[in-house]
Write an enzyme that holds these catalytic residues in place. Structure first.
Site, PDB file in Angstrom:
ATOM      1  N   GLU A 200      22.197  15.893   4.430  1.00  0.00           N
ATOM      2  CA  GLU A 200      21.991  16.033   5.989  1.00  0.00           C
ATOM      3  C   GLU A 200      22.653  17.398   6.718  1.00  0.00           C
ATOM      4  O   GLU A 200      23.749  17.260   7.560  1.00  0.00           O
ATOM      5  CB  GLU A 200      22.667  14.721   6.748  1.00  0.00           C
ATOM      6  CG  GLU A 200      22.106  13.601   6.411  1.00  0.00           C
ATOM      7  CD  GLU A 200      22.377  12.415   7.383  1.00  0.00           C
ATOM      8  OE1 GLU A 200      23.454  12.289   7.844  1.00  0.00           O
ATOM      9  OE2 GLU A 200      21.459  11.170   7.429  1.00  0.00           O
ATOM     10  N   GLU A 386      16.962   8.057   2.424  1.00  0.00           N
ATOM     11  CA  GLU A 386      17.958   7.106   3.045  1.00  0.00           C
ATOM     12  C   GLU A 386      16.999   6.584   4.053  1.00  0.00           C
ATOM     13  O   GLU A 386      16.439   7.349   4.961  1.00  0.00           O
ATOM     14  CB  GLU A 386      19.008   7.783   3.788  1.00  0.00           C
ATOM     15  CG  GLU A 386      20.089   8.454   2.722  1.00  0.00           C
ATOM     16  CD  GLU A 386      21.256   8.700   3.675  1.00  0.00           C
ATOM     17  OE1 GLU A 386      21.480   8.277   4.620  1.00  0.00           O
ATOM     18  OE2 GLU A 386      22.050   9.833   2.997  1.00  0.00           O
TER      19      GLU A 386
HETATM   20  C1  BGP Z   1      23.637   9.010   6.817  1.00  0.00           C
HETATM   21  C2  BGP Z   1      24.587   9.460   5.787  1.00  0.00           C
HETATM   22  C3  BGP Z   1      24.786   8.290   4.787  1.00  0.00           C
HETATM   23  C4  BGP Z   1      25.212   7.043   5.325  1.00  0.00           C
HETATM   24  C5  BGP Z   1      24.277   6.733   6.549  1.00  0.00           C
HETATM   25  C6  BGP Z   1      24.416   5.425   7.156  1.00  0.00           C
HETATM   26  O1  BGP Z   1      23.759   9.887   7.976  1.00  0.00           O
HETATM   27  O2  BGP Z   1      23.870  10.454   5.261  1.00  0.00           O
HETATM   28  O3  BGP Z   1      26.102   8.726   3.788  1.00  0.00           O
HETATM   29  O4  BGP Z   1      26.594   7.231   5.924  1.00  0.00           O
HETATM   30  O5  BGP Z   1      24.104   7.595   7.410  1.00  0.00           O
HETATM   31  O6  BGP Z   1      25.513   5.623   8.427  1.00  0.00           O
HETATM   32  P1  BGP Z   1      26.709   4.651   8.175  1.00  0.00           P
HETATM   33  O7  BGP Z   1      27.251   4.618   6.752  1.00  0.00           O
HETATM   34  O8  BGP Z   1      27.684   5.348   9.182  1.00  0.00           O
HETATM   35  O9  BGP Z   1      26.206   3.210   8.585  1.00  0.00           O
END
Ligand code: BGP
Length: 488
Positions: A200, A386
């Protein structure tokens, strides 16, 4: 068949949220090791010591950005709970977990390597025990014919570099990163084919993620320039180490829709989408786009470049675009429009869509829209690395975890992927749902916010025996993979 026969079905995790073993096997400290847990309306805190030896703590917001004073250093307080220290303990459970991923039929597994496990202080000292750990993990994955998909840098960096170099604000960190990237790409050149440089990249900011002590535009964009150069160098180097490597970029994709057909709101959404397109333009096309140069002028940002930087960006363009997709947002010129939580920022609420328990807008068609927008602009293979639903899963009295809501979420997003492939002609490499096993939430530091097909008994009060159990979605996803996405 909607998806190609070699479609990369799998799952995704990140070291600081899953691995644990933060001081095992010679690992050095990373920035995330000094970040406490959080919770609902309770931000995660960076614990630090000032140059005068005073203790302090600084909140990070849901975009994981937060800064500590100039000269301050990350500090791990005694008797304080830090989720990354054990996370859900992949370090000691990797064989058990990989066997479960194999049982689901994973063809790939996205994971990150912890920079400070390989180079404990982030510089030119290599920790052989750290290298050996990932050798063992990759051997275990390949035993089941599961392709590793490696994120070189996922939201954390060696604490030493943040403390002594102001992180990516310093140009020297490019060389430290290239040494680290070269070390792992050479070591695993016959075990890992798929790589991506920075997780990201379009949201990287603050102390935790990139070690900077201020998010002012000059500091932030200078740090991002160093990251762009480092990424391009790593891509060019990787292709020399193994021409078969597929090296991608990775961005958070949150498509924005105009709230109305009012031209001002349409323009607002174009400008919102450009915030991510800037990072894709640089890493896929290999140059800074004119709209960003104009913005730099308006902001008074003057990027300090060295001889050869721009040529380097052109030589280090990526092979594919990996991206995360959880939600869409809305652009409006009405400052009083209703807002809702989002992935790393407050979004405006879409009156036509529902939200998750954490307020994130659920929009499967938004994934198709994003796939079309990105593919039509870049014409390179896309990889959804993701996607998932964070929810407060619970174990029923009979010991099962019935996560029909997660099955519904994933199913609707796979249907959107199918349409993008079948009707819009998008070239889609694979799909790795986020948090395929329960891991720590990055934004909130909670275990309560679970994403997995596998439940891990670990709780926000630090209790739990780390035991694993299949959720209802485990067998459902296993059948999706077995039928290559035909049966949902
Ligand atoms: C994305 C990240 C992940 C993960 C995901 C879910 O932005 O790349 O690492 O964290 O978000 O978010 P969260 O873990 O805050 O629920």
């Amino acid at each position: 068949m909607s998806f190609s026969k070699d479609f990369l079905w799998g799952g995704a995790v990140a070291g600081n949220q899953y691995e644990g073993g933060y001081q095992d096997g010679g690992r050095g400290l990373s920035t995330l090791d000094a970040v406490t847990g959080g919770g609902y309306k309770k931000p995660r805190m960076i614990t630090y010591k000032t140059k005068d030896g005073e203790f302090g703590e600084a909140p990070i917001d849901s975009s994981m950005t937060g800064n500590i004073p100039e000269g301050a250093v990350g500090y791990i307080k005694p008797d304080t709970f830090y989720p990354s220290h054990m996370a859900t303990d992949f370090y000691h459970h990797y064989k058990e977990d990989i066997a479960l991923f194999a049982e689901m039929g994973f063809r790939c597994f996205r994971m990150s390597i912890s920079w400070s496990r390989i180079c404990p202080n982030g510089m030119y000292e290599v920790n052989e025990e750290g290298l050996k750990f990932y050798d063992d993990v990759f051997d275990e994955l390949l035993k089941y014919n599961i392709q590793p998909v490696v994120t070189i840098d996922h939201f954390e960096m060696p604490l030493y570099l943040a403390d002594h170099y102001d992180g990516w604000a310093s140009r020297e960190v490019i060389d430290f990163f290239i040494f680290y990237a070269e070390t792992i790409m050479k070591r695993y050149k016959d075990k890992v084919k798929y790589w991506m440089t920075f997780n990201e990249i379009n949201v990287l900011s603050g102390w935790c993620q990139i070690g900077i002590h201020s998010n002012d535009p000059q500091t932030l964009y200078q740090a991002h320039h160093h990251i762009f150069v480092a990424s391009a160098k790593a891509v060019e180097l990787g292709h020399k180490i193994n021409p078969d490597f597929k090296i991608g970029m990775m961005a958070a994709v949150i498509p924005s829709y105009p709230m109305t057909c009012r031209p001002e709101e349409v323009l607002e959404s174009i400008q919102f989408n450009r915030a991510r397109e800037f990072y894709m333009d640089v890493q896929v096309k290999g140059y800074y786009p004119s709209y960003k140069l104009k913005e730099f002028e308006r902001l008074g940002v003057k990027i300090r470049m060295e001889e050869g930087d721009l040529e380097q960006l052109g030589r280090g363009t990526v092979d594919y675009i990996g991206f995360s997709y959880y939600m869409s947002t809305v652009s409006t010129i009405n400052p009083d429009a209703e807002q809702t939580e989002g992935n790393q920022f407050m979004a405006f609420k879409n009156p036509y869509l529902e939200t998750s328990d954490w307020g994130w807008t659920v929009d499967p068609m938004g994934l198709r829209i994003a796939l079309c927008q990105i593919y039509d602009r870049y014409h390179v293979p896309l990889f959804i690395v993701e996607n998932g639903l964070g929810a407060a899963d619970e174990i029923s009295p009979d010991g099962t975890v019935c996560d029909d809501y997660r099955i519904g979420y994933i199913k609707s997003h796979i249907e959107a992927m199918k349409q993008a492939v079948e009707y819009d002609g998008v070239e889609l490499m694979g799909y790795t749902p986020w948090g395929c096993i329960d891991i720590v939430s990055a934004g909130t530091g909670e275990m309560k916010k679970r994403y997995g097909f596998i439940y891990v008994e670990r709780y926000d009060d630090g209790t739990g025996d780390f035991s694993r159990r299949k959720k209802k979605s485990f067998d459902w996803y296993k059948n999706v993979i077995a039928t290559n996405g035909e049966v949902l």
